[in-house]
Structures are given as structure tokens and as C-alpha cells.
Motif scaffolding. Structure first.
Motif, PDB file in Angstrom:
ATOM      1  N   ARG A   5       0.831  -1.204   0.000  1.00 44.92           N
ATOM      2  CA  ARG A   5       0.000   0.000   0.000  1.00 44.92           C
ATOM      3  C   ARG A   5       0.869   1.260   0.000  1.00 44.92           C
ATOM      4  NH1 ARG A   5      -2.660   0.919   4.515  1.00 44.92           N
ATOM      5  NH2 ARG A   5      -4.178   2.158   3.418  1.00 44.92           N
ATOM      6  N   ILE A   6       2.061   1.148  -0.524  1.00 44.52           N
ATOM      7  CA  ILE A   6       3.000   2.271  -0.478  1.00 44.52           C
ATOM      8  C   ILE A   6       2.442   3.505  -1.170  1.00 44.52           C
ATOM      9  CG2 ILE A   6       5.264   3.091  -1.239  1.00 44.52           C
ATOM     10  CD1 ILE A   6       6.310   0.251  -0.712  1.00 44.52           C
ATOM     11  N   LYS A   7       1.879   3.331  -2.343  1.00 41.43           N
ATOM     12  CA  LYS A   7       1.353   4.480  -3.090  1.00 41.43           C
ATOM     13  C   LYS A   7       0.252   5.191  -2.295  1.00 41.43           C
ATOM     14  CE  LYS A   7       0.178   5.632  -7.818  1.00 41.43           C
ATOM     15  NZ  LYS A   7      -0.028   5.118  -9.165  1.00 41.43           N
ATOM     16  N   VAL A   8      -0.629   4.424  -1.683  1.00 48.97           N
ATOM     17  CA  VAL A   8      -1.719   4.990  -0.878  1.00 48.97           C
ATOM     18  C   VAL A   8      -1.163   5.724   0.343  1.00 48.97           C
ATOM     19  CG1 VAL A   8      -3.717   4.392   0.571  1.00 48.97           C
ATOM     20  CG2 VAL A   8      -3.381   3.250  -1.633  1.00 48.97           C
ATOM     21  N   LEU A   9      -0.240   5.077   1.031  1.00 48.04           N
ATOM     22  CA  LEU A   9       0.350   5.693   2.223  1.00 48.04           C
ATOM     23  C   LEU A   9       1.118   6.962   1.872  1.00 48.04           C
ATOM     24  CD1 LEU A   9       1.491   2.401   3.955  1.00 48.04           C
ATOM     25  CD2 LEU A   9      -0.295   3.953   4.776  1.00 48.04           C
ATOM     26  N   ARG A  10       1.800   6.956   0.738  1.00 47.10           N
ATOM     27  CA  ARG A  10       2.506   8.173   0.300  1.00 47.10           C
ATOM     28  C   ARG A  10       1.506   9.291   0.038  1.00 47.10           C
ATOM     29  NH1 ARG A  10       4.391   9.046  -4.029  1.00 47.10           N
ATOM     30  NH2 ARG A  10       3.823   7.287  -5.323  1.00 47.10           N
ATOM     31  N   ALA A  11       0.416   8.957  -0.648  1.00 46.39           N
ATOM     32  CA  ALA A  11      -0.600   9.968  -0.991  1.00 46.39           C
ATOM     33  C   ALA A  11      -1.224  10.566   0.269  1.00 46.39           C
ATOM     34  CB  ALA A  11      -1.673   9.343  -1.871  1.00 46.39           C
ATOM     35  N   GLU A  12      -1.469   9.725   1.273  1.00 45.77           N
ATOM     36  CA  GLU A  12      -2.047  10.217   2.532  1.00 45.77           C
ATOM     37  C   GLU A  12      -1.142  11.240   3.212  1.00 45.77           C
ATOM     38  OE1 GLU A  12      -4.486   6.123   3.667  1.00 45.77           O
ATOM     39  OE2 GLU A  12      -2.750   6.710   4.875  1.00 45.77           O
ATOM     40  N   ARG A  13       0.160  11.126   2.953  1.00 48.14           N
ATOM     41  CA  ARG A  13       1.129  12.027   3.588  1.00 48.14           C
ATOM     42  C   ARG A  13       1.646  13.105   2.640  1.00 48.14           C
ATOM     43  NH1 ARG A  13       0.730   7.331   5.656  1.00 48.14           N
ATOM     44  NH2 ARG A  13       1.224   6.844   7.818  1.00 48.14           N
ATOM     45  N   ASN A  14       1.129  13.103   1.419  1.00 52.42           N
ATOM     46  CA  ASN A  14       1.586  14.040   0.385  1.00 52.42           C
ATOM     47  C   ASN A  14       3.081  13.895   0.121  1.00 52.42           C
ATOM     48  OD1 ASN A  14      -0.963  15.273  -0.138  1.00 52.42           O
ATOM     49  ND2 ASN A  14      -0.732  16.399   1.770  1.00 52.42           N
ATOM     50  N   TRP A  15       3.561  12.652   0.148  1.00 57.17           N
ATOM     51  CA  TRP A  15       4.959  12.366  -0.140  1.00 57.17           C
ATOM     52  C   TRP A  15       5.107  11.964  -1.596  1.00 57.17           C
ATOM     53  CZ3 TRP A  15       6.860   8.554   4.246  1.00 57.17           C
ATOM     54  CH2 TRP A  15       6.866   9.237   5.466  1.00 57.17           C
ATOM     55  N   THR A  16       6.191  12.389  -2.201  1.00 55.60           N
ATOM     56  CA  THR A  16       6.539  11.917  -3.536  1.00 55.60           C
ATOM     57  C   THR A  16       7.355  10.635  -3.404  1.00 55.60           C
ATOM     58  OG1 THR A  16       8.642  13.097  -3.606  1.00 55.60           O
ATOM     59  CG2 THR A  16       6.677  14.308  -4.369  1.00 55.60           C
ATOM     60  N   GLN A  17       7.597  10.000  -4.521  1.00 54.83           N
ATOM     61  CA  GLN A  17       8.477   8.830  -4.513  1.00 54.83           C
ATOM     62  C   GLN A  17       9.867   9.229  -4.052  1.00 54.83           C
ATOM     63  OE1 GLN A  17       7.756   7.781  -8.592  1.00 54.83           O
ATOM     64  NE2 GLN A  17       6.320   6.158  -8.026  1.00 54.83           N
ATOM     65  N   ALA A  52       9.152   4.260   8.263  1.00 56.85           N
ATOM     66  CA  ALA A  52       9.064   5.595   7.658  1.00 56.85           C
ATOM     67  C   ALA A  52       7.633   6.117   7.712  1.00 56.85           C
ATOM     68  CB  ALA A  52       9.558   5.552   6.211  1.00 56.85           C
ATOM     69  N   PHE A  53       6.670   5.219   7.496  1.00 54.58           N
ATOM     70  CA  PHE A  53       5.255   5.598   7.553  1.00 54.58           C
ATOM     71  C   PHE A  53       4.710   5.573   8.979  1.00 54.58           C
ATOM     72  CE2 PHE A  53       5.235   3.966   3.034  1.00 54.58           C
ATOM     73  CZ  PHE A  53       4.972   5.200   2.454  1.00 54.58           C
ATOM     74  N   ASP A  54       5.507   5.084   9.919  1.00 56.02           N
ATOM     75  CA  ASP A  54       5.110   4.975  11.322  1.00 56.02           C
ATOM     76  C   ASP A  54       3.870   4.100  11.485  1.00 56.02           C
ATOM     77  OD1 ASP A  54       5.463   5.399  14.057  1.00 56.02           O
ATOM     78  OD2 ASP A  54       4.130   7.146  14.060  1.00 56.02           O
TER      79      ASP A  54
END
Length: 68
Positions: A5-17, A52-54
Motif C-alpha cells: 500500500r506504499i502508493k496509498v500511504l505516500r498519498a495520505e502524507r503528500n509524499w513523492t516517490q 518511515a510511515f510509522d
């Protein structure tokens, strides 16, 4: 297959790749490969990504049972 779920978790945090790659210490290309299921991270890297996503590692990675 191990789903993530990396893409989803990144989006929730407004993180880029790039953001995730820098936090975890890998390349952006590695993040892309993991998100697209072209590369399965080592257990150690999987734990680093979860940290990293805690979140718990099970919130990032799940094993998809193909034997049903």
C-alpha cells in the motif's frame, strides 16, 4: 505475491516517490519498482518502509494467497 500500500500511504502524507526514497535510503527507481510489483523488498527494507510511515509492517505489506 506480496501486495503493498506504499502508493496509498505516500498519498495520505503528500509524499513523492523521491521523499520516500530519501527517508528510507533507496533510489526513486527502487520505490517505483516496489510500487509496481517488479521488485519485492528485503525484510529489512520492508521494516524500514513501515517505520518511515510509522505503521505496522502489516499495514504496508500483505501476502496475497493465490491458492484459493
Amino acid at each position: 505475491m506480496i501486495k503493498n500500500r506504499i502508493k496509498v500511504l505516500r498519498a495520505e502524507r503528500n509524499w513523492t516517490q523521491v521523499d520516500l526514497a530519501e527517508i528510507v535510503g533507496i533510489s526513486r527507481q527502487a520505490v517505483i519498482s516496489i510500487e509496481k510489483y517488479k521488485y519485492t523488498p528485503s525484510l529489512e527494507l520492508a521494516f524500514h518502509i513501515a517505520q518511515a510511515f510509522d505503521v505496522d509492517i502489516n499495514e504496508v505489506f500483505q501476502v496475497e494467497d493465490n491458492h484459493q
